[in-house]
Each structure stands twice: as structure tokens, then as C-alpha cells.
Design a protein around this motif. Structure first.
Motif, short mmCIF file in Angstrom:
data_model
loop_
_atom_site.label_atom_id
_atom_site.label_comp_id
_atom_site.label_asym_id
_atom_site.label_seq_id
_atom_site.Cartn_x
_atom_site.Cartn_y
_atom_site.Cartn_z
N MET A 1 0.92 -1.71 0.03
CA MET A 1 -0.14 0.24 0.03
C MET A 1 0.67 1.30 0.21
N ASP A 2 2.22 1.46 -0.33
CA ASP A 2 2.90 2.46 -0.33
C ASP A 2 3.04 3.34 -1.31
N GLY A 3 2.55 2.97 -2.48
CA GLY A 3 2.13 3.91 -3.48
C GLY A 3 3.81 4.30 -4.06
N VAL A 4 4.28 3.21 -4.28
CA VAL A 4 4.94 3.49 -5.21
C VAL A 4 5.09 2.24 -6.45
N GLN A 5 5.96 1.76 -7.12
CA GLN A 5 6.49 1.02 -8.56
C GLN A 5 5.51 -0.21 -7.73
N GLY A 6 4.52 -0.15 -8.74
CA GLY A 6 4.33 -1.87 -8.05
C GLY A 6 3.46 -2.25 -7.23
N ALA A 7 3.09 -0.98 -6.84
CA ALA A 7 2.85 -0.88 -4.94
C ALA A 7 1.37 0.30 -4.51
N GLY A 8 0.60 0.26 -6.24
CA GLY A 8 -0.06 1.38 -6.12
C GLY A 8 0.84 2.57 -6.81
N LEU A 9 1.29 2.41 -8.08
CA LEU A 9 1.63 3.59 -9.03
C LEU A 9 1.07 2.78 -9.90
N ILE A 10 -0.34 3.85 -10.64
CA ILE A 10 -0.92 3.79 -11.67
C ILE A 10 -1.01 4.39 -12.75
N ASP A 11 -1.04 3.80 -14.01
CA ASP A 11 -0.64 4.51 -15.24
C ASP A 11 -2.54 5.42 -15.49
N PRO A 12 -2.63 6.33 -16.58
CA PRO A 12 -4.22 7.12 -16.69
C PRO A 12 -4.69 6.08 -16.90
N GLY A 13 -5.88 6.73 -16.36
CA GLY A 13 -7.04 5.97 -16.97
C GLY A 13 -7.05 4.71 -15.47
N GLU A 14 -6.29 4.37 -14.93
CA GLU A 14 -5.97 3.32 -14.00
C GLU A 14 -7.30 3.98 -12.42
N GLU A 15 -7.60 2.76 -12.14
CA GLU A 15 -7.99 3.40 -10.76
C GLU A 15 -7.69 2.09 -9.30
N PHE A 16 -6.62 2.71 -8.68
CA PHE A 16 -6.13 1.69 -7.38
C PHE A 16 -6.63 2.23 -6.03
N VAL A 17 -6.59 1.21 -4.67
CA VAL A 17 -7.75 1.20 -3.78
C VAL A 17 -6.69 0.38 -2.88
N TYR A 18 -6.62 2.15 -2.16
CA TYR A 18 -5.33 1.67 -0.66
C TYR A 18 -6.07 1.74 0.40
N GLU A 19 -6.22 0.94 1.46
CA GLU A 19 -6.48 1.03 2.31
C GLU A 19 -6.37 0.11 3.56
N PHE A 20 -5.82 0.85 5.01
CA PHE A 20 -5.10 0.27 5.60
C PHE A 20 -5.47 0.64 7.46
N ASP A 21 -4.47 0.75 8.38
CA ASP A 21 -5.01 1.61 9.66
C ASP A 21 -4.46 2.96 9.51
N ALA A 22 -5.56 3.93 10.47
CA ALA A 22 -5.33 5.14 10.42
C ALA A 22 -4.60 4.67 11.40
#
Length: 402
Positions: free
Chosen positions: A193-214
Motif C-alpha cells: 500500500m506504499d504508493g510506489v512502483q508495483g504497489a499503487g503506482l498507476i497509469d492514466p485511466g487506471e484505478e487503485f484502492v489503498y487500504e490500511f489502518d489510521a
């Protein structure tokens, strides 16, 4: 006559000798030399001449944003010791930014917390869901100066996300922009869920869902982590991410924790403000020409922030300035307590009036004007260059209802 060999002398000489191509207002077609700030100020002054003439013609119809604040007009000499105009010799921007055209207002941003949608999970915990879109938008950062931004939800900084410690967070991120993007959250979460290559970095037109505890509680941030990182950060892809402490988890400081929980009776006593310090490199030469809090230069000088002197003030402050290693916040006529990262319930520093932050550093400032007389109290970066290029404002301190 001696020749001026100083850096400033070389800058002025370069500015005089260099012929630049014509470009639209606020746009430079080629990287400029070290004289960039002198050229920017010159451009703003030239634009300001026309703005002043137009302003005089409309003076009977257009209200003065500083009316009623007893701010005398400046002296002709900008360095005059008798100048009591805007306290910086009137060496400032001229004109107003069209916030409606931008689609966001720096004054509204101060208190516009995005709390998402909530539901109760089977285990009794709260699930809080946010929706965030990456969008390419041209924004006005100073009067007549436009910047091609990459944004979260069409604004810079992005929405100020706010949750409570222990909640489950779900962030639905859609990339409607023209480049790969992500959301990297400063907090505790899994690698996927780190938002880096392979873990939430997405191309134009794509969607990703991040999920974690606050967690942990505090004043945090999120930003795009696509490469080149400095370009994505500088273009505007960052925002506040605040996690309020759960008083039940901190019984020894329950009252303090409750005062930070948005919507609680204890929190209602405070005047809370979201401030992101940022800068903009308008000609993409790796140095900033405009500095601000919440993007628009001098926004809070043109529209001072109203403060009820009977209630304490809490600022969630973050530095998102690229290219300059340090930014700062200085409060005039007062002192504050500071909570570094906001992850403690006791101050890191007590009774200070200047705080420095490197990029991505953040914290909470708390102070009161209860014993002060009414008036305009300045706040700004303590780097004079940043101040004169937009990073300054006023608190308009008054009795309740005044």
C-alpha cells in the motif's frame, strides 16, 4: 567608478544585457539565469502599473479588501523608513487572483477538512472511505501568473484528509491525468500500500484502492511517489493527512486528545487551520519564483484570516516546498507551542515564535491572542526573499462578534 563584482551586480548586469523572447503573462519559454527573481519582480511591477490604473478607475465600485484595517498607504520610496504601508516597503505583488476560476479559495482551504464517507464494519470499527482523482489543471498562483499543475481533486494542495486513530481507511484513487501517479501516505501501512512502483503506482485511466489502518495519530501528509519525484511533488501532488488521537487510547492525556478530535465539544473551542507551505518554479529552471501558504501568493495578506481572540488557535502546518531545503513560519507579536509531526500530546517546543521545516516535515502550532489588543498580526516565512515573493499574511484578531 568601481565595478560591482558581487552576485547581485552580476544578476542585474545579466538582466540588462539579456534579451528574452516574448511570452504570455507568467510564462517563460526558456530557462533564465540567476536574475530570475529580479525579472519576475520587474514583470509583476509592470503588470501592476496597468492593474493600479484599472483599480483606480473601478475604485468607486470595487470594495477595498483591506478596508477598515487602518493600513496607511505606502511612501513613494519603497525603502523609506517612514513607510508603514504593508510593512515590507510595498515590494509585493499587485492585483488579485481569481479564486473562482481556480476552483479553490485559500481562505476556504483553511477549514475545509475532507472526512470522506463512513460505515461500521462487522467488528464494530469505522471504515472511512475517500475518493481522490488525479487531474491536470492550470491554476493562477499570483496575479496573472499561471502554472500547469498536476493535482489531487483539482486543487493544490490536495484535499486535507482527516480521520481518527484506529479507523480502517479506504482511499479510492483514480488517475485522470496524463502521467503515471500514486498516493504515498506518511503513516504505518503494508508495503503493498506504499504508493510506489508495483504497489499503487498507476497509469492514466487506471484505478487503485489503498487500504490500511489510521495510525499513528498526528499531522501527516500524502504525495505522489512517481518518478521523477521532484517533478511530481513540485507540480502540486501533495496534501495534508491528519489522524486525530483516540482519547480512550491515551487516558493520561484524554482531555488534550479530545481537543484534537474533529467535531468533539472540546475541539469546538479551538480555531483550527490547515496550512501547507509551498513554492512554484514558473520557468522550470529548478528554482522557485513564487512562494505561498496554500498556493496563492499573498492570499492572506489580501484577505487576512479572522481570529476570535477569545478562542485558542491550532495550525496544522506542513512544508511541501521543492528546491529550497528549508521553509519557516514566524508569528509576529506572539509565541506558540509546537508539536513536531503532531504525534505527541505534549509540546516538542514551548514558547517559540519561529519554526523551521524541511520538505515533508510537519507539525502542530498552538497559541492564543486572548491577552492581545485587536489588530492585524503578521505571519510569514523568515526568509525575506520568500516573504517578498508571496509567503506572508495577517491574522485579523478581534473580539467575538466584532
Amino acid at each position: 567608478m568601481p565595478v560591482d563584482t558581487s552576485k547581485r551586480g552580476r544578476e542585474v548586469s545579466s538582466a540588462v544585457e539579456t534579451s528574452l523572447p516574448t511570452a504570455p503573462p507568467g510564462v517563460v519559454t526558456e530557462p533564465v539565469s540567476a536574475s530570475r527573481r529580479a525579472l519576475l519582480v520587474g514583470g509583476l511591477v509592470a503588470a501592476g502599473g496597468a492593474a493600479v490604473a484599472a483599480s483606480r478607475a473601478q475604485s468607486q465600485a470595487t470594495p477595498d479588501p483591506m478596508a477598515g484595517h487602518a493600513m496607511p498607504g505606502g511612501a513613494v520610496d519603497p525603502y523609506s523608513a517612514h513607510d508603514s504601508g504593508m510593512a515590507h516597503g510595498n515590494m509585493t505583488m499587485v492585483g488579485q487572483v481569481d479564486h473562482a476560476r481556480n476552483g479553490f479559495d485559500p481562505t476556504a482551504m483553511l477549514t475545509d477538512w475532507e472526512t470522506g464517507q463512513t460505515e461500521v464494519l462487522p467488528d464494530g470499527r469505522t471504515l472511512r472511505t475517500f475518493e481522490v482523482d488525479a487531474i491536470d489543471v492550470e491554476i493562477e498562483i499570483a496575479p496573472g501568473v499561471f502554472f500547469p499543475a498536476w493535482t489531487f481533486n483539482g486543487r493544490v494542495p490536495g484535499p486535507a484528509l482527516r480521520a481518527k486513530e484506529g479507523e480502517r481507511l479506504r482511499i479510492i484513487f483514480r488517475n485522470l491525468g496524463s502521467h503515471p501517479h500514486s498516493m504515498h501516505f506518511h503513516g504505518i501501512h503494508s508495503a503493498r500500500m506504499d504508493g510506489v512502483q508495483g504497489a499503487g503506482l498507476i497509469d492514466p485511466g487506471e484505478e487503485f484502492v489503498y487500504e490500511f489502518d489510521a495510525k499513528p495519530f498526528g499531522c501527516h501528509l500524502y504525495h505522489c511517489h512517481a518518478l521523477p519525484l521532484k517533478r511530481h511533488m513540485h507540480k502540486g501532488m501533495y496534501g495534508l493527512f491528519v489522524v486525530d488521537p483516540d482519547p480512550a487510547r491515551h487516558p493520561e492525556f484524554a482531555a488534550v486528545a479530545a481537543s484534537r478530535v474533529l467535531g468533539s465539544p472540546e475541539n469546538a473551542e479551538w480555531q483550527e487551520l490547515a496550512m501547507v507551505m509551498n513554492g512554484f518554479d514558473t520557468n522550470f529552471d529548478g528554482e522557485n519564483e513564487v512562494y505561498a501558504v496554500n498556493t496563492v501568493g499573498q492570499a492572506y495578506m489580501n484577505a487576512p484570516i479572522r481570529i476570535d481572540k477569545s478562542r485558542p488557535v491550532r495550525i496544522y502546518l506542513m512544508n511541501a516546498t521543492e528546491f529550497d531545503p528549508i521553509n519557516s513560519f514566524h508569528l509576529h507579536g506572539n509565541f506558540f507551542d509546537y508539536y513536531d509531526t503532531g504525534s505527541q500530546l505534549t509540546p516538542t517546543l514551548r514558547t517559540v515564535d519561529v519554526i523551521m521545516q524541511c520538505q515533508a516535515q510537519r507539525g502542530i502550532l498552538e497559541f492564543s491572542f486572548a491577552d492581545h489588543e485587536d489588530g492585524l498580526y503578521m505571519f510569514h516565512a523568515h526568509q525575506a526573499e520568500f516573504t517578498e515573493l508571496g509567503w506572508m499574511g495577517f491574522f485579523d484578531v478581534r473580539e467575538a462578534g466584532a
